[in-house]
Structures are given as structure tokens and as C-alpha cells.
Design a protein around this motif. Structure first.
Motif, PDB file in Angstrom:
ATOM      1  N   ASP A 100      25.066  19.740 -77.009  1.00 34.76           N
ATOM      2  CA  ASP A 100      23.944  19.862 -77.938  1.00 34.76           C
ATOM      3  C   ASP A 100      24.101  19.126 -79.287  1.00 34.76           C
ATOM      4  N   GLY A 101      25.244  18.514 -79.175  1.00 33.21           N
ATOM      5  CA  GLY A 101      25.461  17.290 -80.405  1.00 33.21           C
ATOM      6  C   GLY A 101      26.177  18.009 -81.554  1.00 33.21           C
ATOM      7  N   LYS A 102      26.624  19.091 -81.284  1.00 28.46           N
ATOM      8  CA  LYS A 102      27.407  19.900 -82.466  1.00 28.46           C
ATOM      9  C   LYS A 102      28.746  19.758 -82.367  1.00 28.46           C
ATOM     10  N   ILE A 103      29.317  18.521 -83.091  1.00 27.65           N
ATOM     11  CA  ILE A 103      30.611  17.757 -82.711  1.00 27.65           C
ATOM     12  C   ILE A 103      31.539  18.091 -84.052  1.00 27.65           C
ATOM     13  N   ALA A 104      32.803  18.673 -83.661  1.00 29.81           N
ATOM     14  CA  ALA A 104      33.699  19.073 -84.701  1.00 29.81           C
ATOM     15  C   ALA A 104      34.453  17.994 -85.078  1.00 29.81           C
ATOM     16  N   PRO A 105      35.142  17.760 -86.371  1.00 32.72           N
ATOM     17  CA  PRO A 105      36.072  16.689 -86.598  1.00 32.72           C
ATOM     18  C   PRO A 105      37.401  16.612 -86.068  1.00 32.72           C
ATOM     19  N   VAL A 106      37.806  17.764 -85.471  1.00 34.05           N
ATOM     20  CA  VAL A 106      39.026  18.263 -84.957  1.00 34.05           C
ATOM     21  C   VAL A 106      38.927  18.857 -83.625  1.00 34.05           C
ATOM     22  N   TYR A 107      39.727  18.579 -82.634  1.00 32.30           N
ATOM     23  CA  TYR A 107      39.745  19.502 -81.440  1.00 32.30           C
ATOM     24  C   TYR A 107      41.331  19.528 -80.988  1.00 32.30           C
ATOM     25  N   VAL A 108      41.882  20.688 -80.910  1.00 35.75           N
ATOM     26  CA  VAL A 108      43.301  20.699 -80.476  1.00 35.75           C
ATOM     27  C   VAL A 108      43.137  21.486 -78.993  1.00 35.75           C
ATOM     28  N   LEU A 109      43.289  20.739 -77.988  1.00 39.38           N
ATOM     29  CA  LEU A 109      43.198  21.382 -76.687  1.00 39.38           C
ATOM     30  C   LEU A 109      44.401  21.467 -76.325  1.00 39.38           C
ATOM     31  N   MET A 110      45.003  22.829 -76.136  1.00 35.66           N
ATOM     32  CA  MET A 110      46.437  22.900 -75.452  1.00 35.66           C
ATOM     33  C   MET A 110      46.398  23.953 -74.390  1.00 35.66           C
ATOM     34  N   GLY A 111      47.433  23.945 -73.699  1.00 36.32           N
ATOM     35  CA  GLY A 111      47.633  25.350 -72.590  1.00 36.32           C
ATOM     36  C   GLY A 111      47.947  24.653 -71.253  1.00 36.32           C
ATOM     37  N   GLU A 112      47.992  25.529 -70.345  1.00 35.14           N
ATOM     38  CA  GLU A 112      48.712  25.333 -69.085  1.00 35.14           C
ATOM     39  C   GLU A 112      47.889  24.855 -68.055  1.00 35.14           C
ATOM     40  N   GLU A 113      46.471  24.749 -68.342  1.00 33.80           N
ATOM     41  CA  GLU A 113      45.563  24.440 -67.430  1.00 33.80           C
ATOM     42  C   GLU A 113      44.745  23.038 -67.834  1.00 33.80           C
ATOM     43  N   PRO A 114      45.292  22.095 -67.173  1.00 42.22           N
ATOM     44  CA  PRO A 114      45.140  20.786 -67.612  1.00 42.22           C
ATOM     45  C   PRO A 114      43.507  20.285 -67.338  1.00 42.22           C
ATOM     46  N   TYR A 115      43.021  20.935 -66.330  1.00 42.07           N
ATOM     47  CA  TYR A 115      41.503  20.803 -66.042  1.00 42.07           C
ATOM     48  C   TYR A 115      40.520  20.878 -66.905  1.00 42.07           C
ATOM     49  N   PHE A 116      40.619  21.962 -67.760  1.00 41.53           N
ATOM     50  CA  PHE A 116      39.782  22.383 -69.050  1.00 41.53           C
ATOM     51  C   PHE A 116      39.854  21.394 -70.065  1.00 41.53           C
ATOM     52  N   ILE A 117      41.319  21.018 -70.254  1.00 40.88           N
ATOM     53  CA  ILE A 117      41.432  19.853 -71.302  1.00 40.88           C
ATOM     54  C   ILE A 117      40.504  18.603 -70.943  1.00 40.88           C
ATOM     55  N   ASP A 118      40.863  18.269 -69.704  1.00 38.51           N
ATOM     56  CA  ASP A 118      40.316  16.832 -69.311  1.00 38.51           C
ATOM     57  C   ASP A 118      38.601  16.883 -69.350  1.00 38.51           C
ATOM     58  N   CYS A 119      38.150  18.116 -68.971  1.00 40.80           N
ATOM     59  CA  CYS A 119      36.687  18.122 -69.026  1.00 40.80           C
ATOM     60  C   CYS A 119      36.202  17.940 -70.204  1.00 40.80           C
ATOM     61  N   ILE A 120      36.909  18.809 -71.369  1.00 48.04           N
ATOM     62  CA  ILE A 120      36.382  18.500 -72.781  1.00 48.04           C
ATOM     63  C   ILE A 120      36.467  17.094 -73.262  1.00 48.04           C
ATOM     64  N   GLU A 121      37.713  16.639 -73.065  1.00 46.91           N
ATOM     65  CA  GLU A 121      38.018  15.090 -73.388  1.00 46.91           C
ATOM     66  C   GLU A 121      36.842  14.354 -72.918  1.00 46.91           C
ATOM     67  N   ASN A 122      36.689  14.232 -71.676  1.00 50.07           N
ATOM     68  CA  ASN A 122      35.539  13.378 -71.104  1.00 50.07           C
ATOM     69  C   ASN A 122      34.411  13.596 -71.522  1.00 50.07           C
ATOM     70  N   LEU A 123      34.043  15.087 -71.686  1.00 49.08           N
ATOM     71  CA  LEU A 123      32.785  15.181 -72.320  1.00 49.08           C
ATOM     72  C   LEU A 123      32.532  14.980 -73.730  1.00 49.08           C
ATOM     73  N   LEU A 124      33.286  14.709 -74.764  1.00 41.41           N
ATOM     74  CA  LEU A 124      33.373  14.089 -75.960  1.00 41.41           C
ATOM     75  C   LEU A 124      33.475  12.626 -75.763  1.00 41.41           C
ATOM     76  N   VAL A 125      34.081  11.966 -74.924  1.00 42.13           N
ATOM     77  CA  VAL A 125      34.021  10.569 -74.630  1.00 42.13           C
ATOM     78  C   VAL A 125      32.279  10.288 -74.530  1.00 42.13           C
ATOM     79  N   ARG A 126      31.843  11.028 -73.531  1.00 41.09           N
ATOM     80  CA  ARG A 126      30.435  10.768 -73.215  1.00 41.09           C
ATOM     81  C   ARG A 126      29.414  11.007 -74.264  1.00 41.09           C
TER      82      ARG A 126
END
Length: 340
Positions: A17-43
Motif C-alpha cells: 500500500d506504499g506505507k514504507i518505514a525508514p527501518v526494517y529489522v528482520l530477524m529469526g529462524e525462518e528465512p522465507y519470511f525475511i526473503d519475502c519482505i526484502e523482495n517486496l521492498l525491492v519491488r
């Protein structure tokens, strides 16, 4: 004031929706969720023409914190924002130095810290500052007993319907590896094509993934819950003859989890479908079916004994106090003890 904890779905929806924060700390055991958010930000943060000058990617092992801070403090070139991504941030030396930047992040920079496979120590100031000025997300592994429900939700997000048996078949086969689930889903989407309604069935899984729709852990649990002795032994015999696809060391934990959960149901005040779902923190009605059968067909003390027998069978399957029994022998003895 309590800091809001964001879910994966909320973060993805806000980014879209275009609501972008200036900082994202993505951490934890499941890399799939981290990769999804990272790719979504790039797009969504930059369009393709802006990425050459405004997308900077750092790798933790090959970078230092001050170099990243300097990059994050510069201004974008011919774009509204720049995107700075730290991959493998768990390998970054002196990660805590980033907290100095996070106290006053540049609003035209989107800094993404991808810290995979473990959490950042909650006492660190990097998390304190990130929560004040951005979003902190912990990517948790899905527990095995929640995986079937997750698969139903996951498929729904991809506009695909899936029945409970098919979801449990995939959960038993894939475990809680969401990356593998995503790959198998893409394969099934190609097979389904544009056919409507898009629906995954046990037959589709059997044909294209190689899991038998009649001989799998889901069916074994159902046969045991129903006290269908003949069907349970047929499935166990199939497992014994196809040990590579159905190793006993994978099947026994599935039975163990079922009976441990069934014991919880026995001590729940509400033994209705709704009560079972609440007691086990499940989401979908199909997940309660075998527990309701178990409540009718077994007594609590019997379940207590069964859990003990499964522990012994598991130890024997791994060679403890067992010099000669095959997996077939272990299955037969265990099933007899369970259903008699």
C-alpha cells in the motif's frame, strides 16, 4: 507505551500500500519470511530505473557498520528514496554500532537489516531504537502441528483452495520447511494452470509430488484414531516396504505429537470441536477431526501408556536395546499395543 508487534501479513500489506518505514529489522529462524519482505521492498520502494543508483546491498561478512551508516546517510539520486539492504547481518562485526544511525534515521533512506536464523539479543540498543523509528519483525518457524493450517492459509493467499487431507499430506512430507512449500506450490500452480476453480487435491499431490494419497502419515493417524486395525497395519506395511519415502524416524514423531495433543484434549474442559481447536491453538475444523475420534475411542490412561510405548519404539528404531527387530516388527508391536 507498548510497541506494536507487526505480523508478516501486516508488513506485506503496508509495503504494497506504499506505507514504507525508514527501518526494517528482520530477524529469526525462518528465512522465507525475511526473503519475502526484502523482495517486496525491492519491488515497491524503487522502480527499475531508480535501482542502479539507489539500491545498495551489503553482505555482513564483507562489510563494516560505519560503511553502511555512511551509505544510509547519503541522499538518493534522482529518486524519492534509496534502499540500503544488509544481507546476512548476523555476520556483521559490531552490528550494535548501527544503533547510532537508528536513533535518527534519514527519512529518504529505507534501511533493511536481514538477520537470519536467530534473534538479535533483545537487550541490545539496536532493537530499542529500531522499534522507536521503524519495524522489527521476528520470523518464527512454524511448529509441525501448525503446518497444515499454515498451508491452508498459504494456499489461500495464492488463490488456491486445498482440502484438509491434502494440507496434512504436504505438511507430513515437507515438514515445516516453508521455502520447500513455496517451491512445491509453484510447481502445482503451473500444473493447475488457469483452470478454475484452482484446487489442490490428494490425487494431484500423489501424481505430481509422489506422496501416496492412501498410504501416508495423515491416513495412519486417522486409522489409529478410528481404531481401524486392518487399515493401520496396511499403511504400516506399506511404510516398511517403502522406507526411503516413509522412514520410521519421521512417522513415529507424527504419532507422538498426535497422542500428546490428544492427552491435552482429555484435560480440556470443552471437548467439542471448538474446545479442541482452542486447547490446541488450531485454526481449521479439519484439524480437530482426528482428535474428536481419539476422544471417543481411547481413554486418558491408555493414551498415557501409548505415549510411553511410542518413546520405546522410537528408541528401538534408532538402535537402542534393539539388535534384530526391523521397522516392520516395531510397527506391528506398536500398533498392537495402541489398538488393543
Amino acid at each position: 507505551m507498548a510497541v506494536k508487534e507487526y505480523t508478516f501479513e501486516e508488513i506485506c500489506r503496508d509495503i504494497t500500500d506504499g506505507k514504507i518505514a525508514p527501518v526494517y529489522v528482520l530477524m529469526g529462524e525462518e528465512p522465507y519470511f525475511i526473503d519475502c519482505i526484502e523482495n517486496l521492498l525491492v519491488r515497491n520502494v524503487l522502480d527499475e530505473t531508480e535501482r542502479d543508483f539507489n539500491l545498495m546491498i551489503f553482505y555482513g561478512a564483507d562489510s563494516n557498520a560505519m560503511e553502511i551508516i555512511n551509505a544510509a546517510r547519503r541522499f538518493p539520486m534522482m529518486a524519492k528514496r534509496q534502499l540500503v539492504i544488509i544481507k546476512e547481518a548476523q555476520e556483521l562485526s559490531k552490528l550494535e554500532l548501527l544503533s547510532h544511525y537508528l536513533k535518527a534515521p534519514v527519512l529518504s533512506t529505507v534501511l533493511v537489516i536481514c538477520h537470519k536464523y536467530k534473534k538479535i539479543d533483545g537487550r541490545k540498543s539496536i532493537l530499542t531504537e529500531a522499534k522507536k523509528n521503524g519495524i522489527v519483525f521476528e520470523a518464527k518457524k512454524i511448529y509441525d502441528n501448525k503446518m497444515a493450517g499454515f498451508i491452508v492459509s498459504f494456499m489461500k493467499q495464492h488463490s488456491i483452495d486445498i482440502d484438509g487431507k491434502s494440507a496434512q499430506m504436504l505438511a507430513d512430507y515437507l515438514g515445516n520447511d516453508i521455502g520447500l512449500l513455496a517451491k512445491e506450490t509453484e510447481k502445482l500452480k503451473i500444473i493447475i494452470g488457469e483452470k478454475l476453480p484452482k484446487r489442490i487435491t490428494p490425487e494431484l499431490i500423489e501424481t505430481n509430488i509422489g506422496i501416496s494419497k492412501d498410504y501416508n502419515s495423515y491416513e495412519l493417524v486417522n486409522a489409529i484414531a478410528s481404531k481401524d486395525i486392518l487399515r493401520a497395519n496396511r499403511i504400516a506395511d506399506y511404510f516398511d516396504k517403502n522406507q526411503k519415502a516413509n522412514p520410521i524416524q519421521v512417522v513415529l514423531p507424527t504419532l507422538f505429537n498426535y497422542f500428546v495433543n490428544l492427552m491435552i484434549c482429555f484435560y480440556s474442559k470443552d471437548k467439542s470441536e471448538r474446545g479442541v481447536l482452542q486447547a490446541l491453538n488450531l485454526q481449521w475444523s479439519f484439524q480437530a477431526k482426528d482428535y474428536l475420534l481419539g476422544l471417543r475411542n481411547y481413554k486418558a490412561m491408555k493414551v498415557f501408556d501409548i505415549i510411553h510405548e511410542i518413546r520405546i519404539a522410537d528408541a528401538r528404531s534408532k538402535g537402542f536395546e534393539n539388535n534384530s527387530a526391523t521397522s516392520g516388527d516395531i510397527y506391528k508391536e506398536l500398533l498392537y499395543g495402541i489398538m488393543h
